[in-house]
Scaffold this motif. Structure first.
Motif, PDB file in Angstrom:
ATOM      1  N   LEU A  30       0.842  -1.218   0.000  1.00 55.77           N
ATOM      2  CA  LEU A  30       0.000   0.000   0.000  1.00 55.77           C
ATOM      3  C   LEU A  30       0.867   1.254   0.000  1.00 55.77           C
ATOM      4  O   LEU A  30       0.540   2.238  -0.662  1.00 55.77           O
ATOM      5  N   LEU A  31       1.946   1.204   0.727  1.00 57.91           N
ATOM      6  CA  LEU A  31       2.819   2.372   0.776  1.00 57.91           C
ATOM      7  C   LEU A  31       3.525   2.588  -0.556  1.00 57.91           C
ATOM      8  O   LEU A  31       3.671   3.710  -1.027  1.00 57.91           O
ATOM      9  N   LEU A  32       3.946   1.470  -1.164  1.00 58.96           N
ATOM     10  CA  LEU A  32       4.726   1.579  -2.402  1.00 58.96           C
ATOM     11  C   LEU A  32       3.833   1.805  -3.622  1.00 58.96           C
ATOM     12  O   LEU A  32       4.107   2.680  -4.444  1.00 58.96           O
ATOM     13  N   ASP A  33       2.769   1.046  -3.704  1.00 57.57           N
ATOM     14  CA  ASP A  33       1.923   1.120  -4.902  1.00 57.57           C
ATOM     15  C   ASP A  33       0.470   0.841  -4.528  1.00 57.57           C
ATOM     16  O   ASP A  33      -0.035  -0.273  -4.716  1.00 57.57           O
ATOM     17  N   PRO A  34      -0.235   1.843  -3.995  1.00 59.39           N
ATOM     18  CA  PRO A  34      -1.590   1.606  -3.473  1.00 59.39           C
ATOM     19  C   PRO A  34      -2.555   1.023  -4.513  1.00 59.39           C
ATOM     20  O   PRO A  34      -3.427   0.242  -4.181  1.00 59.39           O
ATOM     21  N   LYS A  35      -2.357   1.398  -5.772  1.00 59.44           N
ATOM     22  CA  LYS A  35      -3.303   0.925  -6.796  1.00 59.44           C
ATOM     23  C   LYS A  35      -3.184  -0.586  -7.029  1.00 59.44           C
ATOM     24  O   LYS A  35      -4.075  -1.187  -7.620  1.00 59.44           O
ATOM     25  N   SER A  36      -2.080  -1.194  -6.600  1.00 58.52           N
ATOM     26  CA  SER A  36      -1.962  -2.637  -6.762  1.00 58.52           C
ATOM     27  C   SER A  36      -2.852  -3.366  -5.742  1.00 58.52           C
ATOM     28  O   SER A  36      -3.141  -4.532  -5.892  1.00 58.52           O
ATOM     29  N   ILE A  37      -3.292  -2.662  -4.702  1.00 60.40           N
ATOM     30  CA  ILE A  37      -4.198  -3.260  -3.713  1.00 60.40           C
ATOM     31  C   ILE A  37      -5.643  -2.849  -4.011  1.00 60.40           C
ATOM     32  O   ILE A  37      -6.537  -3.672  -4.018  1.00 60.40           O
ATOM     33  N   ARG A  38      -5.837  -1.557  -4.260  1.00 62.98           N
ATOM     34  CA  ARG A  38      -7.180  -1.068  -4.633  1.00 62.98           C
ATOM     35  C   ARG A  38      -7.047  -0.220  -5.879  1.00 62.98           C
ATOM     36  O   ARG A  38      -6.346   0.796  -5.870  1.00 62.98           O
ATOM     37  N   ARG A  39      -7.741  -0.615  -6.924  1.00 58.36           N
ATOM     38  CA  ARG A  39      -7.536   0.056  -8.221  1.00 58.36           C
ATOM     39  C   ARG A  39      -7.924   1.532  -8.206  1.00 58.36           C
ATOM     40  O   ARG A  39      -7.314   2.343  -8.878  1.00 58.36           O
ATOM     41  N   ASN A  40      -8.981   1.839  -7.439  1.00 57.80           N
ATOM     42  CA  ASN A  40      -9.451   3.238  -7.449  1.00 57.80           C
ATOM     43  C   ASN A  40      -8.907   4.042  -6.271  1.00 57.80           C
ATOM     44  O   ASN A  40      -9.475   5.060  -5.902  1.00 57.80           O
ATOM     45  N   SER A  41      -7.805   3.561  -5.691  1.00 62.92           N
ATOM     46  CA  SER A  41      -7.247   4.267  -4.527  1.00 62.92           C
ATOM     47  C   SER A  41      -6.745   5.661  -4.909  1.00 62.92           C
ATOM     48  O   SER A  41      -6.199   5.869  -5.991  1.00 62.92           O
ATOM     49  N   LYS A  42      -6.967   6.614  -3.990  1.00 59.22           N
ATOM     50  CA  LYS A  42      -6.491   7.986  -4.240  1.00 59.22           C
ATOM     51  C   LYS A  42      -5.188   8.234  -3.478  1.00 59.22           C
ATOM     52  O   LYS A  42      -4.654   9.344  -3.491  1.00 59.22           O
ATOM     53  N   MET A  43      -4.705   7.214  -2.818  1.00 57.73           N
ATOM     54  CA  MET A  43      -3.498   7.387  -2.009  1.00 57.73           C
ATOM     55  C   MET A  43      -2.281   7.559  -2.920  1.00 57.73           C
ATOM     56  O   MET A  43      -2.099   6.793  -3.858  1.00 57.73           O
ATOM     57  N   PRO A  44      -1.450   8.575  -2.656  1.00 53.67           N
ATOM     58  CA  PRO A  44      -0.248   8.718  -3.486  1.00 53.67           C
ATOM     59  C   PRO A  44       0.796   7.658  -3.126  1.00 53.67           C
ATOM     60  O   PRO A  44       0.770   7.109  -2.031  1.00 53.67           O
ATOM     61  N   GLN A  45       1.677   7.402  -4.063  1.00 55.96           N
ATOM     62  CA  GLN A  45       2.757   6.442  -3.780  1.00 55.96           C
ATOM     63  C   GLN A  45       3.759   7.080  -2.811  1.00 55.96           C
ATOM     64  O   GLN A  45       3.968   8.288  -2.853  1.00 55.96           O
ATOM     65  N   HIS A  46       4.373   6.235  -1.984  1.00 59.88           N
ATOM     66  CA  HIS A  46       5.402   6.721  -1.065  1.00 59.88           C
ATOM     67  C   HIS A  46       6.729   6.040  -1.414  1.00 59.88           C
ATOM     68  O   HIS A  46       7.323   5.352  -0.588  1.00 59.88           O
ATOM     69  N   ARG A  47       7.161   6.268  -2.652  1.00 59.83           N
ATOM     70  CA  ARG A  47       8.347   5.562  -3.142  1.00 59.83           C
ATOM     71  C   ARG A  47       9.611   5.983  -2.393  1.00 59.83           C
ATOM     72  O   ARG A  47      10.591   5.246  -2.350  1.00 59.83           O
ATOM     73  N   PHE A  48       9.570   7.164  -1.805  1.00 62.72           N
ATOM     74  CA  PHE A  48      10.750   7.634  -1.084  1.00 62.72           C
ATOM     75  C   PHE A  48      11.020   6.805   0.181  1.00 62.72           C
ATOM     76  O   PHE A  48      12.052   6.965   0.817  1.00 62.72           O
ATOM     77  N   LEU A  49      10.088   5.933   0.520  1.00 63.23           N
ATOM     78  CA  LEU A  49      10.305   5.066   1.685  1.00 63.23           C
ATOM     79  C   LEU A  49      10.945   3.741   1.279  1.00 63.23           C
ATOM     80  O   LEU A  49      11.111   2.838   2.105  1.00 63.23           O
ATOM     81  N   PHE A  50      11.324   3.624  -0.017  1.00 62.38           N
ATOM     82  CA  PHE A  50      11.888   2.374  -0.519  1.00 62.38           C
ATOM     83  C   PHE A  50      13.155   2.652  -1.330  1.00 62.38           C
ATOM     84  O   PHE A  50      13.274   3.715  -1.947  1.00 62.38           O
ATOM     85  N   PRO A  73      12.265  -2.070   1.377  1.00 63.36           N
ATOM     86  CA  PRO A  73      11.788  -1.044   2.329  1.00 63.36           C
ATOM     87  C   PRO A  73      12.935  -0.456   3.134  1.00 63.36           C
ATOM     88  O   PRO A  73      13.830  -1.180   3.561  1.00 63.36           O
ATOM     89  N   THR A  74      12.923   0.864   3.324  1.00 62.15           N
ATOM     90  CA  THR A  74      13.938   1.497   4.171  1.00 62.15           C
ATOM     91  C   THR A  74      13.567   1.270   5.645  1.00 62.15           C
ATOM     92  O   THR A  74      12.487   0.751   5.945  1.00 62.15           O
ATOM     93  N   LYS A  75      14.460   1.695   6.528  1.00 71.07           N
ATOM     94  CA  LYS A  75      14.168   1.542   7.959  1.00 71.07           C
ATOM     95  C   LYS A  75      12.919   2.307   8.341  1.00 71.07           C
ATOM     96  O   LYS A  75      12.144   1.886   9.192  1.00 71.07           O
ATOM     97  N   GLU A  76      12.747   3.468   7.694  1.00 72.71           N
ATOM     98  CA  GLU A  76      11.557   4.295   7.959  1.00 72.71           C
ATOM     99  C   GLU A  76      10.277   3.537   7.618  1.00 72.71           C
ATOM    100  O   GLU A  76       9.318   3.553   8.384  1.00 72.71           O
ATOM    101  N   ALA A  77      10.299   2.868   6.462  1.00 73.24           N
ATOM    102  CA  ALA A  77       9.114   2.109   6.027  1.00 73.24           C
ATOM    103  C   ALA A  77       8.838   0.974   7.004  1.00 73.24           C
ATOM    104  O   ALA A  77       7.674   0.726   7.374  1.00 73.24           O
ATOM    105  N   GLU A  78       9.890   0.292   7.427  1.00 74.88           N
ATOM    106  CA  GLU A  78       9.725  -0.820   8.377  1.00 74.88           C
ATOM    107  C   GLU A  78       9.104  -0.309   9.681  1.00 74.88           C
ATOM    108  O   GLU A  78       8.189  -0.913  10.224  1.00 74.88           O
TER     109      GLU A  78
END
Lengths: 462, 363
Positions: free
Chosen positions: B262-282, B307-312
């Motif tokens: 969900l943090l990396l690619d929210p649309k892979s879990i829910r197609r219509n998700s409005k959550m932005p990607q948090h790629r900076f955590l990886f 995942p970075t330590k922050e993501a963990e």
């Protein structure tokens, strides 16, 4: 000083002398405010884009939605509204009191510190120093800086009001003077309660809601009402209608605006949301009362552009007040809880009422300061874009929030980005218009030269 | 100010003194009259900054006292409470954040997750169902009690239930009644000598789904959130807008790998998700040999993210969020009829039978 200049000074219209004393601080604070409006509009647009454009700006934490959004709010409230409010309060308190601005240097210095605080807060939020509280999002170390800056500015404004030559205080002065005192009290108390006395658990949220309620329902409302009251009576030759009603409204708004702000579903003792509903009802009585006074005052006012803008601001204020009153009751309030309705209405209040009223008064005061007004054509265009901007940024999103419910982002949010784009254009035009007028003033007349001349400044102070 | 307006001012002053500041009523009345006289008779004009300043200080103190001091008095006494988890194990609630979760809370705060997610569950209402058991001895008295209950609650037509009230069997007497009506029913039935069983149901979109009592439930908690849930949280991030779901009990709803995705690619879990990607955590890595690497297909090539330590830490924090799940005295969870629950011996037998069936299925 030469005898000629002494004679010129003596023959000067007293209002020009007052204008001269306010000139520097006013232009400094107004310029900073307009820059922050531009910053707000850019970052607000970016935050909207983040929601629509999946995969855009995702590699840097600085530009995550959770940081851009509170940073833009800080720029709007503390950068734009408070600063422009201070600039206009300084001018009105001087004119109403028929005195020169006292200790104008404090305004420069305080304004500078305030800007440093807002900048540190803005950068702090973007770099991850968010407090997690809704009303006081800025990092903890920024609050004392803001407080210091404001107190310095406040010293000058309070002194100016105390040295007024006109004994009687008008409603405009009550509102502006109280607002000037109120912000440092609530900011200081909230800071002490949360960070010094370490309010734990939901107590920190209660203090935060209390601060937000006071900031919006007392501070910003009083600034805007004071400005409206002054300009309506100014174009009525200082005729005041319904002083008793204004007095009644003043105390009711102050008392019931300072209590409440807890949402219906908040995880706090049940009496707090109930109290908030009760105070909203009483606050509305105060609104009706002040509306009555201002309505009668504006009846005799001229049809100048700035007065028309203020009238529009008052209509927006009326609409927002009615909505706030209705949605304070559980039956209506539950349907809006957690939706985009709340933030949209807040935006409408901030830009459509407070922002518009302050800008309208700025358009009036600015030509008195530099003798080279803003370009009327550009001003007209920027006003139309600004009005369209805040309408489109707030109304569809508010309606969408009510229709879609929570945890679903309705299509109203797409419209809101269009509105943000309008606001970027409007604030950019305002900034360029302001800058052009300043440059032209410096080039064509010596009206700004005294800002840079110590001798002249001393003369004005004398 | 007119005499009418100044009277209203006096009335407001007296009401605020009595209801909000809890002053003794004669004092409140005297204050009200003083305000009335000040504005009406003496015509307080507010031409001096001192008057304005004094009044503003007074109002500021009232505001602080009414909202901050009072709530602080009430909330400062909050302590741990005993509760039970899903397995029936007793423990002290709330549990402070442990291990990596406090760092995760800092990450949650610093990225402003509260701008889109709330952390408080609400409920819309509570309803009570009541069953009664009458014996031969008290059958007529219980019937009368049922009739009386329906008359008192203004719904005599439903009193027909009393006619068919069986002897020696549990019978539902009232469905979906309010707290006060439930208390009345309980009082009438108990005094008639009947055994009473009460079922407590909560409804609201945020709560767990139940086809009968809460069909629109989203499963974000078993009960509403209360102040005790945040006892150990410094500056709770309650949030006010839900662009995404509430996260009060996200730790019971989602697992580690889903949260990472969900943090990396929210649309892979829910197609219509409005959550932005948090790629900076990886971090992007070249190989997928390590544990916890997430693979994302980007057009024709595969990209591996670690995942970075922050993501963990963030995921550890999210997994620790289970706040609205355990019953508290001030916020109970759904309580079914105790008479409908299987007896301990029957339940044991049932469990054994069930385990046996599952075992044979597996074989």
């Amino acid at each position: 000083m030469s005898s000629e200049s002494k004679e010129g000074e003596a023959n000067k219209d007293p209002r020009d002398v007052v204008d001269d004393s306010c000139k520097g601080p006013f232009l400094f604070l107004a310029f900073s405010a307009i820059i922050w409006l531009l910053v707000y509009s850019i970052f607000s647009m970016l935050s909207g884009v983040k929601v629509h454009s999946y995969g855009m700006m995702v590699d840097t934490a600085w530009l995550s939605y959770g940081r851009i959004q509170p940073a833009s709010q800080l720029a709007l409230q503390y950068g734009f509204l408070v600063q422009l409010g201070l600039a206009i309060s300084a001018w009105i308190l001087s004119h109403r009191g028929k005195t020169v601005l006292v200790d104008g240097g404090y305004l420069y210095f305080g304004g500078l510190i305030w800007n440093v605080g807002v900048t540190l807060g803005f950068v702090g939020i973007l770099s991850g120093g968010i407090s997690g509280l809704e009303g006081l999002q800025m990092p903890v170390h920024v609050i004392p800086i803001l407080l210091t800056g404001y107190v310095l500015v406040g010293v000058s404004l309070v002194q100016t009001n105390n040295r007024r030559t006109d004994e009687q205080m008008s409603p405009a002065q009550w509102f502006l003077f109280t607002a000037t005192l109120w912000l440092p009290w609530i900011l200081g108390s909230a800071y002490l309660l949360i960070y010094y006395f370490k309010a734990k658990g939901v107590m920190a949220n209660i203090v935060d809601w209390w601060f937000m309620q006071n900031f919006s329902k007392v501070y910003l409302t009083f600034i805007a009402l004071g400005v409206c009251s002054h300009f309506f009576s100014l174009s009525n030759s200082y005729r005041l209608i319904g002083r008793g009603y204004a007095l009644f409204a003043f105390w009711i708004l102050l008392l019931f605006g300072s209590i409440g702000g807890v949402s219906l579903a908040a995880p706090v003792p049940a009496w707090l949301p109930a109290l908030s509903t009760v105070t909203s009802v009483f606050y509305f009585i105060g609104i009706v009362s002040i509306w009555y006074v201002l309505y009668h005052m504006q009846n005799g006012a001229s049809a100048e552009d700035n007065i028309s803008l203020m009238r529009l601001g008052l209509i927006v204020f009326g609409v927002v007040s009615i909505l706030n009153f209705l949605f304070a009751f559980p039956m209506m309030g539950k349907s809006a809880e957690f939706t985009t309705f709340g933030p949209s209405i807040e935006l409408l209040f901030n830009l459509g009422f407070v922002g518009l009223v302050l800008l309208a008064s700025f358009y009036y005061i600015f030509p008195h300061m530099v003798k080279f007004g803003l370009s009327p054509k550009i001003t007209k265009i920027q006003n139309i874009i600004f009005i369209l901007g805040f309408m489109i940024a707030s109304l569809p999103s508010a309606l969408g929030g009510l229709m879609s419910g929570d945890a679903v982002l309705g299509s109203g949010f797409y419209f809101s980005s269009v509105g943000d784009l309008f606001l970027v254009f409007a604030s950019l035009l305002l900034f360029l218009n302001f800058l052009y007028a300043i440059i032209m003033s410096i080039k064509t007349c010596d009206c700004l030269s005294q800002l840079f001349s110590k001798e002249q400044a001393k003369e004005v102070e004398a | 100010m007119t005499i009418g307006l100044s009277f209203i001012m006096g009335l407001v002053a007296a009401s605020v003194s009595y209801f909000m500041l809890s002053l003794w009523w004669p004092v409140a009345i005297i204050l009200g009259i003083a305000v009335w006289l000040a504005f009406g008779l003496f015509g307080l004009k507010m031409d001096s900054a001192f008057t304005l300043l004094s009044g503003a200080i007074l109002v500021f103190c009232i505001s602080l006292s009414v909202m901050i001091m009072r709530s602080s008095d009430q909330l400062s006494g909050l302590q741990y409470a005993d509760t039970v988890d899903e397995t029936g194990t007793e423990f002290r609630y709330p549990v402070p954040l442990l291990g990596n979760a406090p760092s995760g809370e800092r990450v949650y705060r610093s990225h402003g997750c509260a701008a889109c997610h709330t952390q408080h569950v609400t409920h819309e209402g509570v309803e009570f169902d009541i069953k009664a058991l009458a014996s031969e001895k008290n059958h007529s008295a219980v019937k009368e009690a049922v009739n009386r209950f329906y008359q008192v609650t203004g719904n005599p037509a439903s009193g027909g239930i009393a006619l068919g009230l069986p002897v020696g069997e549990w019978e539902t007497v009232a469905l979906g009644v309010s707290v006060s009506d439930a208390a009345k029913a309980r009082g009438f039935l108990s005094s008639a000598g009947a055994s009473v069983d009460v079922q407590v149901r909560f409804n609201g979109e945020d709560l767990e789904k139940d086809n009968f009592s809460n069909p629109d439930g989203r499963g974000w908690g078993k009960r509403r959130s209360v102040a005790r849930d945040y006892l150990f949280v410094e500056r709770p991030m309650l949030g006010s807008v839900r662009i995404g779901p509430d996260l009060s009990n996200v730790g019971t709803r989602l697992n580690r790998s889903t949260l990472m995705r969900l943090l990396l690619d929210p649309k892979s879990i829910r197609r219509n998700s409005k959550m932005p990607q948090h790629r900076f955590l990886f971090d992007v890595v070249k190989e997928s040999n390590e544990k916890g690497i997430i693979t994302i297909r980007n057009k024709d090539e595969q990209v591996f993210y670690k995942p970075t330590k922050e993501a963990e830490a963030l995921v550890d924090y999210l997994l620790s969020l289970k706040s609205a799940n355990y019953p508290l005295e001030e916020a109970p969870v759904y309580q079914p009829f105790t008479s409908s629950l299987p007896k301990p011996e029957e339940a044991k037998k049932e469990m054994e039978e069930k385990t046996g069936d599952e075992g044979s299925d597996t074989k």
